[in-house]
Scaffold this motif. Structure first.
Motif, PDB file in Angstrom:
ATOM      1  N   SER A  66       0.820  -1.203   0.000  1.00  0.00           N
ATOM      2  CA  SER A  66       0.000   0.000   0.000  1.00  0.00           C
ATOM      3  C   SER A  66       0.857   1.257   0.000  1.00  0.00           C
ATOM      4  O   SER A  66       0.601   2.199  -0.758  1.00  0.00           O
ATOM      5  CB  SER A  66      -0.926   0.003   1.224  1.00  0.00           C
ATOM      6  OG  SER A  66      -1.710   1.171   1.256  1.00  0.00           O
ATOM      7  N   PHE A  67       1.889   1.280   0.829  1.00  0.00           N
ATOM      8  CA  PHE A  67       2.786   2.438   0.832  1.00  0.00           C
ATOM      9  C   PHE A  67       3.531   2.550  -0.503  1.00  0.00           C
ATOM     10  O   PHE A  67       3.826   3.661  -0.965  1.00  0.00           O
ATOM     11  CB  PHE A  67       3.783   2.332   1.986  1.00  0.00           C
ATOM     12  CG  PHE A  67       3.230   2.790   3.310  1.00  0.00           C
ATOM     13  CD1 PHE A  67       2.803   4.092   3.480  1.00  0.00           C
ATOM     14  CD2 PHE A  67       3.131   1.910   4.377  1.00  0.00           C
ATOM     15  CE1 PHE A  67       2.274   4.524   4.694  1.00  0.00           C
ATOM     16  CE2 PHE A  67       2.619   2.328   5.591  1.00  0.00           C
ATOM     17  CZ  PHE A  67       2.187   3.637   5.759  1.00  0.00           C
ATOM     18  N   GLY A  68       3.833   1.404  -1.116  1.00  0.00           N
ATOM     19  CA  GLY A  68       4.456   1.436  -2.438  1.00  0.00           C
ATOM     20  C   GLY A  68       3.543   2.063  -3.470  1.00  0.00           C
ATOM     21  O   GLY A  68       3.998   2.851  -4.326  1.00  0.00           O
ATOM     22  N   GLU A  69       2.250   1.757  -3.408  1.00  0.00           N
ATOM     23  CA  GLU A  69       1.290   2.371  -4.321  1.00  0.00           C
ATOM     24  C   GLU A  69       1.187   3.876  -4.071  1.00  0.00           C
ATOM     25  O   GLU A  69       1.056   4.659  -5.022  1.00  0.00           O
ATOM     26  CB  GLU A  69      -0.072   1.712  -4.158  1.00  0.00           C
ATOM     27  CG  GLU A  69      -0.115   0.274  -4.657  1.00  0.00           C
ATOM     28  CD  GLU A  69      -1.438  -0.395  -4.345  1.00  0.00           C
ATOM     29  OE1 GLU A  69      -2.299   0.267  -3.709  1.00  0.00           O
ATOM     30  OE2 GLU A  69      -1.618  -1.565  -4.711  1.00  0.00           O
ATOM     31  N   ASP A  70       1.243   4.278  -2.801  1.00  0.00           N
ATOM     32  CA  ASP A  70       1.238   5.709  -2.484  1.00  0.00           C
ATOM     33  C   ASP A  70       2.435   6.407  -3.135  1.00  0.00           C
ATOM     34  O   ASP A  70       2.312   7.498  -3.707  1.00  0.00           O
ATOM     35  CB  ASP A  70       1.280   5.924  -0.969  1.00  0.00           C
ATOM     36  CG  ASP A  70       0.013   5.437  -0.277  1.00  0.00           C
ATOM     37  OD1 ASP A  70      -1.043   5.408  -0.936  1.00  0.00           O
ATOM     38  OD2 ASP A  70       0.094   5.086   0.916  1.00  0.00           O
ATOM     39  N   ALA A  71       3.598   5.761  -3.052  1.00  0.00           N
ATOM     40  CA  ALA A  71       4.811   6.349  -3.628  1.00  0.00           C
ATOM     41  C   ALA A  71       4.712   6.413  -5.153  1.00  0.00           C
ATOM     42  O   ALA A  71       5.132   7.415  -5.762  1.00  0.00           O
ATOM     43  CB  ALA A  71       6.037   5.538  -3.207  1.00  0.00           C
ATOM     44  N   VAL A  72       4.171   5.370  -5.766  1.00  0.00           N
ATOM     45  CA  VAL A  72       4.007   5.372  -7.223  1.00  0.00           C
ATOM     46  C   VAL A  72       3.064   6.486  -7.652  1.00  0.00           C
ATOM     47  O   VAL A  72       3.306   7.191  -8.643  1.00  0.00           O
ATOM     48  CB  VAL A  72       3.479   4.006  -7.707  1.00  0.00           C
ATOM     49  CG1 VAL A  72       3.058   4.073  -9.175  1.00  0.00           C
ATOM     50  CG2 VAL A  72       4.545   2.939  -7.529  1.00  0.00           C
ATOM     51  N   PHE A  73       1.981   6.681  -6.892  1.00  0.00           N
ATOM     52  CA  PHE A  73       1.037   7.752  -7.224  1.00  0.00           C
ATOM     53  C   PHE A  73       1.698   9.120  -7.132  1.00  0.00           C
ATOM     54  O   PHE A  73       1.577   9.944  -8.049  1.00  0.00           O
ATOM     55  CB  PHE A  73      -0.173   7.689  -6.284  1.00  0.00           C
ATOM     56  CG  PHE A  73      -1.051   8.905  -6.353  1.00  0.00           C
ATOM     57  CD1 PHE A  73      -1.942   9.070  -7.401  1.00  0.00           C
ATOM     58  CD2 PHE A  73      -0.959   9.895  -5.376  1.00  0.00           C
ATOM     59  CE1 PHE A  73      -2.733  10.206  -7.476  1.00  0.00           C
ATOM     60  CE2 PHE A  73      -1.739  11.028  -5.451  1.00  0.00           C
ATOM     61  CZ  PHE A  73      -2.639  11.186  -6.494  1.00  0.00           C
ATOM     62  N   VAL A  74       2.406   9.383  -6.034  1.00  0.00           N
ATOM     63  CA  VAL A  74       3.055  10.683  -5.849  1.00  0.00           C
ATOM     64  C   VAL A  74       4.097  10.920  -6.939  1.00  0.00           C
ATOM     65  O   VAL A  74       4.151  11.994  -7.556  1.00  0.00           O
ATOM     66  CB  VAL A  74       3.696  10.772  -4.451  1.00  0.00           C
ATOM     67  CG1 VAL A  74       4.518  12.048  -4.321  1.00  0.00           C
ATOM     68  CG2 VAL A  74       2.612  10.741  -3.375  1.00  0.00           C
TER      69      VAL A  74
END
Length: 229
Positions: free
Chosen positions: A161-169
């Motif tokens: 989930s945090f990886g997806e947050d980083a990809v989005f940002v």
């Protein structure tokens, strides 16, 4: 025409710095909003609205509606809810299932809104582009997370989930700062998403095939006279 001459000819089209927003930039933005909608819809809506209302960014087309205080408030609340729901394995898959009916049309709507000042057929094409990219991103994300959520330990889900947050940002920053680089990365991302969706579908089919064989094997065979053995 040699390679050097060709590169010199296309270089101005690849350099979008300090130039007014043109159709190429609008298409890149529409594609980016479609992609981001399938990944982090509420974060996207809140970020765009905040940029337009507080940072003096002039949003193109009909995206100005995102700067309305009500839209900012609702998207902010949903952003917080999604942030925590995305970290809980038992809630994440349910959240993704429900948002199948939200992220995809929202991606189409946001992409069409980018082209709000263009002709109707351009808006329709943008909606198809945004909806398609949102669908591909959403199904790849939801499928991968459904597989990860089966793990008994919660840490892999949280890290993902945090990886997806980083990809989005990172993707949103690249979209607004280096749209050409973003489009190249988006093409690679969508190829990987298609591969992931196909692989997950084949895996699910293999899971059900042994069960189908077992059911067939348990059915009583028919004799030549039509009576069950």
């Amino acid at each position: 025409m040699d390679i050097a001459t060709t590169v010199d000819a296309i270089q101005p089209m690849l350099d979008w710095r300090d130039v007014p927003v043109d159709m190429a930039s609008l298409v890149a933005l529409a594609a980016g909003l479609g992609w981001a909608s399938g990944l982090r819809l509420y974060a996207l809506v809140f970020t765009l609205g905040a940029l337009g209302r507080f940072a003096g960014v002039q949003l193109p087309g009909d995206l100005d509606v995102l700067t309305h205080p009500l839209v900012l408030g609702v998207s902010g609340l949903m952003l917080l809810a999604e942030f925590f729901a995305d970290k809980l394995p038992w809630l994440d898959s349910l959240w993704d299932a429900v948002h199948t009916f939200i992220r995809i049309p929202a991606g189409a709507a946001l992409a069409a809104a980018v082209m709000g000042e263009q002709a109707g057929n351009v808006q329709l094409l943008a909606a198809l582009l945004g909806g398609t990219l949102a669908a591909g991103t959403h199904f790849a994300k939801a499928g991968a997370r459904a597989a990860i959520n089966t793990s008994p330990e919660p840490f892999s889900n949280v890290f993902t989930s945090f990886g997806e947050d980083a990809v989005f940002v990172g993707g949103l920053w690249a979209l607004l700062s280096y749209p050409v680089i973003f489009l190249v990365a988006l093409g690679v991302f969508m190829l990987l998403a298609v591969w992931l969706i196909v692989s997950l579908w084949r895996f699910v089919r293999r899971l059900f095939r042994p069960r189908e064989r077992l059911v067939r094997a348990e059915r009583p065979a028919l004799t030549d006279t039509g009576e069950r053995a």
